[in-house]
Write an enzyme that holds these catalytic residues in place. Structure first.
Site, PDB file in Angstrom:
ATOM      1  N   ASN A   1       1.590  -3.918   4.271  1.00 22.80           N
ATOM      2  CA  ASN A   1       0.704  -3.242   5.355  1.00 22.80           C
ATOM      3  C   ASN A   1      -0.524  -3.934   5.429  1.00 22.80           C
ATOM      4  O   ASN A   1      -1.472  -4.212   4.406  1.00 22.80           O
ATOM      5  CB  ASN A   1       0.623  -1.627   4.882  1.00 22.80           C
ATOM      6  CG  ASN A   1       1.849  -1.023   4.885  1.00 22.80           C
ATOM      7  OD1 ASN A   1       2.808  -1.329   5.499  1.00 22.80           O
ATOM      8  ND2 ASN A   1       1.780  -0.024   3.947  1.00 22.80           N
TER       9      ASN A   1
ATOM     10  N   GLN B   1      -2.174   0.822   5.974  1.00 21.71           N
ATOM     11  CA  GLN B   1      -2.716   0.417   4.664  1.00 21.71           C
ATOM     12  C   GLN B   1      -3.847   1.337   4.274  1.00 21.71           C
ATOM     13  O   GLN B   1      -4.648   1.820   5.147  1.00 21.71           O
ATOM     14  CB  GLN B   1      -3.389  -1.013   5.074  1.00 21.71           C
ATOM     15  CG  GLN B   1      -4.038  -1.683   3.922  1.00 21.71           C
ATOM     16  CD  GLN B   1      -4.594  -2.988   4.094  1.00 21.71           C
ATOM     17  OE1 GLN B   1      -4.678  -3.476   5.139  1.00 21.71           O
ATOM     18  NE2 GLN B   1      -4.926  -3.499   3.060  1.00 21.71           N
TER      19      GLN B   1
ATOM     20  N   HIS C   1      -1.690  -6.162  -0.543  1.00 19.22           N
ATOM     21  CA  HIS C   1      -0.632  -6.142  -1.572  1.00 19.22           C
ATOM     22  C   HIS C   1       0.703  -6.132  -0.994  1.00 19.22           C
ATOM     23  O   HIS C   1       0.758  -5.685   0.249  1.00 19.22           O
ATOM     24  CB  HIS C   1      -1.131  -4.850  -2.559  1.00 19.22           C
ATOM     25  CG  HIS C   1      -1.196  -3.420  -1.407  1.00 19.22           C
ATOM     26  ND1 HIS C   1      -2.307  -3.386  -0.679  1.00 19.22           N
ATOM     27  CD2 HIS C   1      -0.330  -2.555  -0.900  1.00 19.22           C
ATOM     28  CE1 HIS C   1      -2.385  -2.396  -0.313  1.00 19.22           C
ATOM     29  NE2 HIS C   1      -1.186  -1.694  -0.126  1.00 19.22           N
ATOM     30  N   PHE C   2       1.680  -6.362  -1.645  1.00 19.98           N
ATOM     31  CA  PHE C   2       3.062  -6.382  -1.504  1.00 19.98           C
ATOM     32  C   PHE C   2       3.824  -5.412  -2.187  1.00 19.98           C
ATOM     33  O   PHE C   2       3.645  -5.287  -3.558  1.00 19.98           O
ATOM     34  CB  PHE C   2       3.685  -7.702  -1.633  1.00 19.98           C
ATOM     35  CG  PHE C   2       3.502  -8.813  -0.683  1.00 19.98           C
ATOM     36  CD1 PHE C   2       2.006  -9.565  -0.924  1.00 19.98           C
ATOM     37  CD2 PHE C   2       4.278  -9.181   0.251  1.00 19.98           C
ATOM     38  CE1 PHE C   2       1.671 -10.383   0.045  1.00 19.98           C
ATOM     39  CE2 PHE C   2       3.649 -10.245   1.090  1.00 19.98           C
ATOM     40  CZ  PHE C   2       2.389 -10.965   1.078  1.00 19.98           C
ATOM     41  N   HIS C   3       4.397  -4.327  -1.537  1.00 23.18           N
ATOM     42  CA  HIS C   3       5.250  -3.435  -2.105  1.00 23.18           C
ATOM     43  C   HIS C   3       6.493  -4.002  -2.343  1.00 23.18           C
ATOM     44  O   HIS C   3       7.158  -4.389  -1.467  1.00 23.18           O
ATOM     45  CB  HIS C   3       5.635  -2.200  -1.232  1.00 23.18           C
ATOM     46  CG  HIS C   3       4.405  -1.479  -1.034  1.00 23.18           C
ATOM     47  ND1 HIS C   3       3.862  -0.156  -1.575  1.00 23.18           N
ATOM     48  CD2 HIS C   3       3.389  -1.563   0.061  1.00 23.18           C
ATOM     49  CE1 HIS C   3       2.628   0.140  -1.085  1.00 23.18           C
ATOM     50  NE2 HIS C   3       2.413  -0.469  -0.015  1.00 23.18           N
TER      51      HIS C   3
ATOM     52  N   ASP D   1       3.640   1.052  -8.998  1.00 25.59           N
ATOM     53  CA  ASP D   1       2.775   1.848  -7.959  1.00 25.59           C
ATOM     54  C   ASP D   1       2.663   3.487  -8.642  1.00 25.59           C
ATOM     55  O   ASP D   1       3.740   3.734  -9.148  1.00 25.59           O
ATOM     56  CB  ASP D   1       3.592   1.898  -6.759  1.00 25.59           C
ATOM     57  CG  ASP D   1       2.809   2.665  -5.721  1.00 25.59           C
ATOM     58  OD1 ASP D   1       2.580   1.837  -4.895  1.00 25.59           O
ATOM     59  OD2 ASP D   1       2.261   3.660  -5.650  1.00 25.59           O
TER      60      ASP D   1
HETATM   61  P1  5GP Z   1      -0.716   0.897   1.046  1.00 28.40           P
HETATM   62  O1  5GP Z   1      -0.410   2.089   1.796  1.00 28.40           O
HETATM   63  O2  5GP Z   1      -2.316   0.528   1.182  1.00 28.40           O
HETATM   64  O3  5GP Z   1       0.249  -0.238   1.371  1.00 28.40           O
HETATM   65  O4  5GP Z   1      -0.470   1.402  -0.377  1.00 28.40           O
HETATM   66  C1  5GP Z   1      -0.975   1.523  -1.430  1.00 28.40           C
HETATM   67  C2  5GP Z   1      -0.330   1.758  -2.486  1.00 28.40           C
HETATM   68  O5  5GP Z   1      -1.215   1.569  -3.550  1.00 28.40           O
HETATM   69  C3  5GP Z   1       0.211   3.325  -2.509  1.00 28.40           C
HETATM   70  O6  5GP Z   1       1.667   3.037  -2.735  1.00 28.40           O
HETATM   71  C4  5GP Z   1      -0.352   3.943  -3.748  1.00 28.40           C
HETATM   72  O7  5GP Z   1       0.516   4.738  -4.374  1.00 28.40           O
HETATM   73  C5  5GP Z   1      -1.076   2.889  -4.680  1.00 28.40           C
HETATM   74  N1  5GP Z   1      -2.025   3.089  -5.617  1.00 28.40           N
HETATM   75  C6  5GP Z   1      -2.829   3.588  -4.985  1.00 28.40           C
HETATM   76  N2  5GP Z   1      -3.906   3.841  -6.042  1.00 28.40           N
HETATM   77  C7  5GP Z   1      -3.451   3.398  -7.263  1.00 28.40           C
HETATM   78  C8  5GP Z   1      -3.817   3.283  -8.413  1.00 28.40           C
HETATM   79  O8  5GP Z   1      -4.736   4.046  -8.908  1.00 28.40           O
HETATM   80  N3  5GP Z   1      -2.932   2.749  -9.210  1.00 28.40           N
HETATM   81  C9  5GP Z   1      -1.572   2.376  -8.985  1.00 28.40           C
HETATM   82  N4  5GP Z   1      -0.731   1.895  -9.805  1.00 28.40           N
HETATM   83  N5  5GP Z   1      -1.152   2.307  -7.679  1.00 28.40           N
HETATM   84  C10 5GP Z   1      -2.257   2.790  -6.746  1.00 28.40           C
END
Ligand code: 5GP
Length: 137
Positions: free
Chosen positions: A86, A93, A99-101, A30
């Site tokens: 999320n 989200q 996606h899974f964190h 991330d």
């Molecule tokens: P969400 O809130 O949608 O569950 O999380 C999206 C995640 O994607 C965030 O933790 C954010 O830091 C990550 N992210 C967003 N854009 C990019 C990117 O261009 N490259 C990478 N490696 N991570 C990203």
């Protein structure tokens, strides 16, 4: 579904720090980590939310997630980890591609902070709710 930043990462149009890749799944660091080692695991299938995912992609993700967790644990020496997924902007989200964190919890406290205001399950309402959820699957 509209293209997303993760679609561009899958196609190699923008770079990432790749952790794992196969025909159906990609895992990468991330860009705004909650702790060093915060990794995203995504299906290559372009769906916004988990419930839209095909059984094939879901199975592929399920196979890879524990492996990524092991890698994150070993690489970071974390004291625990959270797997967060999320769905929908109301549920935090931001990128509309499933996606899974995998978020390591470090001894110094870095990682995911959770607010968890639990209610209490009512027996009769629970029975009805479980039935309705099962019917909706
Ligand atoms: P969400 O809130 O949608 O569950 O999380 C999206 C995640 O994607 C965030 O933790 C954010 O830091 C990550 N992210 C967003 N854009 C990019 C990117 O261009 N490259 C990478 N490696 N991570 C990203």
């Amino acid at each position: 579904m509209a293209d997303t930043i993760f679609g561009k990462i899958i196609r190699g149009e923008i770079p990432c720090h790749r952790v794992y890749e196969d025909a159906q799944v990609l895992a990468f660091l991330d860009i705004f980590p909650l702790a060093p080692g915060h990794t995203l695991v995504i299906p290559k299938e372009a769906k916004a939310t988990l419930g839209e995912l095909s059984d094939e992609s879901a199975a592929a993700i399920g196979r890879v997630l524990p492996r990524v967790c092991r890698g994150v644990e070993r690489a970071t020496g974390c004291v625990g980890y959270n797997v967060l997924q999320n769905n929908g902007s109301a549920a935090h989200q931001v990128v509309m591609h499933v996606h899974f964190h995998v978020i390591p919890k470090l001894a110094d406290g870095r990682g995911l902070g959770i607010g968890w205001e639990a209610g209490k399950l009512d027996g009769a309402a629970g029975a009805e709710l479980a039935k309705r959820i099962a019917e909706g699957m």
